[in-house]
Design an enzyme around this catalytic site. Structure first.
Site, mmCIF file in Angstrom:
data_model
loop_
_atom_site.group_PDB
_atom_site.id
_atom_site.type_symbol
_atom_site.label_atom_id
_atom_site.label_comp_id
_atom_site.label_asym_id
_atom_site.label_seq_id
_atom_site.Cartn_x
_atom_site.Cartn_y
_atom_site.Cartn_z
ATOM 1 N N LYS A 139 0.807 -1.221 0.000
ATOM 2 C CA LYS A 139 0.000 0.000 0.000
ATOM 3 C C LYS A 139 0.846 1.280 0.000
ATOM 4 C CE LYS A 139 -4.491 -1.522 1.615
ATOM 5 N NZ LYS A 139 -4.300 -2.964 1.965
ATOM 6 N N GLU A 154 -10.709 7.035 4.018
ATOM 7 C CA GLU A 154 -11.343 6.128 4.965
ATOM 8 C C GLU A 154 -10.425 4.920 5.127
ATOM 9 O OE1 GLU A 154 -11.884 5.881 1.747
ATOM 10 O OE2 GLU A 154 -11.548 3.724 1.544
ATOM 11 N N SER A 192 1.856 -9.808 -0.850
ATOM 12 C CA SER A 192 1.496 -8.387 -0.754
ATOM 13 C C SER A 192 1.852 -7.738 0.575
ATOM 14 C CB SER A 192 0.002 -8.206 -1.039
ATOM 15 O OG SER A 192 -0.770 -9.031 -0.188
HETATM 16 C C1 LIG Z 1 -5.116 -4.026 1.599
HETATM 17 C C2 LIG Z 1 -4.353 -5.278 1.357
HETATM 18 C C3 LIG Z 1 -4.697 -6.171 0.315
HETATM 19 C C4 LIG Z 1 -5.912 -5.989 -0.537
HETATM 20 O O1 LIG Z 1 -5.925 -4.851 -1.344
HETATM 21 P P1 LIG Z 1 -5.741 -4.903 -2.922
HETATM 22 O O2 LIG Z 1 -6.130 -3.548 -3.353
HETATM 23 O O3 LIG Z 1 -6.640 -5.977 -3.469
HETATM 24 O O4 LIG Z 1 -4.319 -5.235 -3.178
HETATM 25 C C5 LIG Z 1 -3.909 -7.284 0.107
HETATM 26 N N1 LIG Z 1 -2.835 -7.546 0.878
HETATM 27 C C6 LIG Z 1 -2.463 -6.728 1.895
HETATM 28 C C7 LIG Z 1 -1.278 -7.076 2.704
HETATM 29 C C8 LIG Z 1 -3.220 -5.561 2.157
HETATM 30 O O5 LIG Z 1 -2.850 -4.769 3.172
#
Ligand SMILES: *Cc1c(COP(=O)(O)O)cnc(C)c1O
Length: 430
Positions: A100, A122, A389
């Protein structure tokens, strides 16, 4: 890195000027807000071609976030699964622990260039709020984060993080006091002063230009990973996999590979307690077309077109809609949307922790869980790249409370293979 924003990869000639990916996307907002969105779109259009902006973002990615994040060959996991080789794109190693920060830095830089004094957003579980508060602290802007009162209580550590970083956390007490009400309140506040403030959306969703802009800021993931795979293995992966909430980490990875016909692409949605229950957020499986939060997409809705409550063990994935480019890629069959249940995600969470020493976010665990299935199906000699992610620090208390696995596991359990490991942890955590 003139292609940092991915503008010259030809599949990303999408969206069109109005923000459409095929029939999806666009901008469906009140007139007053449309004027503001047009301004943001025009500013982004200009800035995304400005070498100074691109270089500033590139430098921050390198010296602040710690990019490039590595691609790591997960050998023990691969061996236990006994199929295709599994590689991980380590977005969990970024500053703040997830992907993010990639779009938060881009959005706050844009805000600063536009002369804004304050960024607002938000947040549900607080992940987007923390990333934005971080970028705002770095670049010296005020930051207001709207959060449902219920979430404020549930996500105390992230609330503290945001406050320490200097953000104002506004507890929303209307309606169900959760994410949906926080969105409404944040938009209301935005409309009160669109001159000094800018609303920063946390995924590839919302009205144009956000799906395009957030994708471009995240595209650094795919650009890096494609080069890293070529360098490490001499060829492109046979398949790539990412979890899909709103879809930003997935679009970031996918965008660099869309033109590579040999690469299979998989998005993994949260099947929650099962696809045949209403306790999931599997949008491509259950959703219908409609307008949600100012854009057209598939979303999970009732007969009147109202968004239904959705659920996932991973709070970053429980969004009723999905980014417009995903809807388009689904319809043209370029990306296959699969799912993983809560249970499968927890199993993958433990497997990666015990076999590789990497505690993944529960969101990312969905991608790992599906990649394991795919590795078995594709078999030896193939390669799968998974977008990890985020890291799982935020999930450890929840997992230990609900799925404790504290006993010592003999090394033999892992040597017997992935399925034996799973049945072992199933017997221990039921
Ligand atoms: C917020 C988040 C996601 C989901 O958001 P996407 O917009 O689908 O990428 C996935 N993995 C993590 C670690 C997150 O914090």
């Amino acid at each position: 890195m003139s292609n940092l924003l991915n503008k010259n990869l030809n599949t990303t000639n999408m969206p069109d000027k109005e923000g459409y990916f095929g029939e999806y996307g666009g901008s469906f907002v009140p007139k007053a807000l449309q004027r503001v969105m047009d301004e943001v779109a025009a500013a982004y259009e200009e800035i995304s071609k400005d070498p100074g902006f691109i270089e500033e973002l590139r430098m921050l990615n390198e010296t602040y976030t710690g990019r490039p994040s590595p691609v790591y060959h997960a050998k023990r996991l691969t061996e236990a699964v006994g199929g295709a080789e599994i590689y991980l794109k380590r977005e969990d190693l970024n500053h703040t622990g997830a992907h993010k920060i990639n779009h938060a830095l881009g959005e706050v830089l844009l805000a600063k260039r536009m002369g804004k004094k304050k960024v607002i957003a938000e947040t549900g579980a607080g992940q987007h709020g923390v990333a934005l508060a971080t970028a705002a602290a770095l670049l010296g802007l005020d930051c207001d984060i709207y959060m449902g009162e219920v979430d404020v209580k549930k996500e105390a550590p992230n609330v503290s993080r945001m406050k320490i970083l200097g953000a104002k956390v506004i507890s929303v007490t209307t309606g169900t006091r959760t994410l949906k009400d926080a969105v409404d309140e944040a938009f209301k506040a935005y409309l009160k002063d669109p001159v000094n403030q800018i609303y920063c959306i946390g995924s590839v969703v919302g009205p144009h230009p956000f799906p395009e802009m957030v994708r471009d800021f995240q595209s650094v993931i795919g650009i890096e990973a494609r080069e890293q795979m070529l360098r490490q293995t001499g060829s492109l992966p046979d398949a790539i996999v990412a979890c899909v909430g709103g879809g930003s980490n997935a679009m970031g990875l996918f965008s660099a590979f869309l033109d590579d016909k040999s690469v299979e692409i998989y998005g993994v949605e949260p099947a929650g307690k099962g696809l045949d229950t209403d306790m999931n957020a599997a949008t491509m499986h259950r959703g219908k077309k409609g307008i949600l939060h100012g854009f057209k997409c598939y979303f999970i809705q009732d007969e009147n077109g109202e968004a239904l409550p959705v659920y996932s063990i991973a709070s970053g994935l429980d969004y009723p809609g999905v980014g417009p480019q995903h809807c388009y890629l689904h319809d043209i069959n370029r990306v296959t949307y699969e799912s993983a249940t809560d249970r499968e995600a927890v199993e993958a969470f433990y497997a990666l922790s015990r076999m590789e020493g990497i505690i993944p976010a529960l969101e990312s665990s969905h991608a790992v869980a599906y990649a394991v299935k795919l590795a078995k199906k594709m078999g030896k000699g193939k390669r799968i790249l998974v977008n990890l992610s985020g890291r799982g620090d935020k999930d450890i208390d929840f997992v230990m409370e609900n799925y404790p696995l504290t006993e010592y596991e003999p090394e033999e359990v892992m040597k017997d293979g992935y399925d034996e490991f799973l049945s072992h942890i199933q017997s221990k955590t039921n």
